[in-house]
Enzyme design. Structure first.
Site, mmCIF file in Angstrom:
data_model
loop_
_atom_site.group_PDB
_atom_site.id
_atom_site.type_symbol
_atom_site.label_atom_id
_atom_site.label_comp_id
_atom_site.label_asym_id
_atom_site.label_seq_id
_atom_site.Cartn_x
_atom_site.Cartn_y
_atom_site.Cartn_z
ATOM 1 N N CYS A 1 -1.834 -2.604 7.808
ATOM 2 C CA CYS A 1 -1.828 -3.704 6.850
ATOM 3 C C CYS A 1 -0.202 -4.138 6.795
ATOM 4 O O CYS A 1 -0.230 -5.404 6.408
ATOM 5 C CB CYS A 1 -2.045 -2.720 5.546
ATOM 6 N N ASP B 1 0.797 -1.208 -0.002
ATOM 7 C CA ASP B 1 0.128 0.056 0.001
ATOM 8 C C ASP B 1 0.823 1.217 -0.185
ATOM 9 O O ASP B 1 0.436 2.350 0.644
ATOM 10 C CB ASP B 1 -0.752 -0.019 1.285
ATOM 11 N N LYS C 1 -6.913 -4.834 -2.725
ATOM 12 C CA LYS C 1 -7.549 -5.271 -1.612
ATOM 13 C C LYS C 1 -8.301 -4.473 -0.789
ATOM 14 O O LYS C 1 -8.228 -3.264 -1.027
ATOM 15 C CB LYS C 1 -6.226 -5.840 -0.670
#
Length: 184
Positions: free
Chosen positions: A113, A21, A84
């Site tokens: 995450c 991310d 996701k």
């Protein structure tokens, strides 16, 4: 504390890089530029060494796509991009280590995450190294607590330079010379 295999020497034939991310939506974070640049060095080094790269994007409609500084090669050139909505990349549709049992992890956010991805990998018996200089959070305390938690859980904390040189295994090779240019 160790999960029994997390300190094992990493080699490029068994290793994958997971970039979690590092997206434009996090650009307002104080450490974003530093984390994105370090993740970019990891991606460049992994590509030189033939280590597959899995990049995840948390809800890209809202948080946008992976930042250009990360320098992802075209998908399919040893690179997979996984969209996701779950926090752990391991639980996302399309996440596949393709038989790799050692994983280098970096990205955003260390305490959410990244942490959940690392913990899931450890639970599956995968050896994990967290690349600390390529991992960040919005708040410094969250980053530090997240990294401490992962260290206690059995992940090995490392840096871009240490990880890439470990994958090189020796000096004097063409790959080493190319990686050396990435880390200098």
């Amino acid at each position: 504390m160790s999960n029994g295999n997390s300190t094992r020497f990493f080699d490029r034939r068994s290793t994958a890089l997971v970039v979690v991310d590092v997206q434009d939506g996090f650009r307002s974070y104080d450490t974003f530029a530093e984390v994105a640049a370090a993740a970019g060095r990891m991606v460049e080094g992994a590509t030189i060494l033939g280590v597959p790269v899995i990049a995840t994007e948390q809800y890209p409609k809202g948080l946008q796509h992976t930042a250009p500084e990360v320098g992802l090669p075209e998908e399919g050139d040893g690179v997979t991009v996984v969209e996701k909505s779950v926090f752990s990349a391991v639980r996302a549709d399309g996440f596949n280590l393709a038989g790799r049992n050692q994983v280098l992890v970096c990205g955003i956010e260390a305490h959410v995450c990244v942490a959940q991805t690392v913990l899931d990998l450890l639970d599956r018996g995968v050896s994990v190294q967290v690349v600390t200089d390529a991992t960040g959070s919005r708040h410094a305390n969250d980053r530090e607590v997240g990294l401490q938690r992962l260290d206690r859980a059995g992940a090995v904390l490392t840096t871009v330079e240490a990880a890439l040189l470990e994958l090189c295994e020796r000096a004097g090779t063409p790959e080493f010379k190319a990686v050396q240019k990435v880390i200098l």
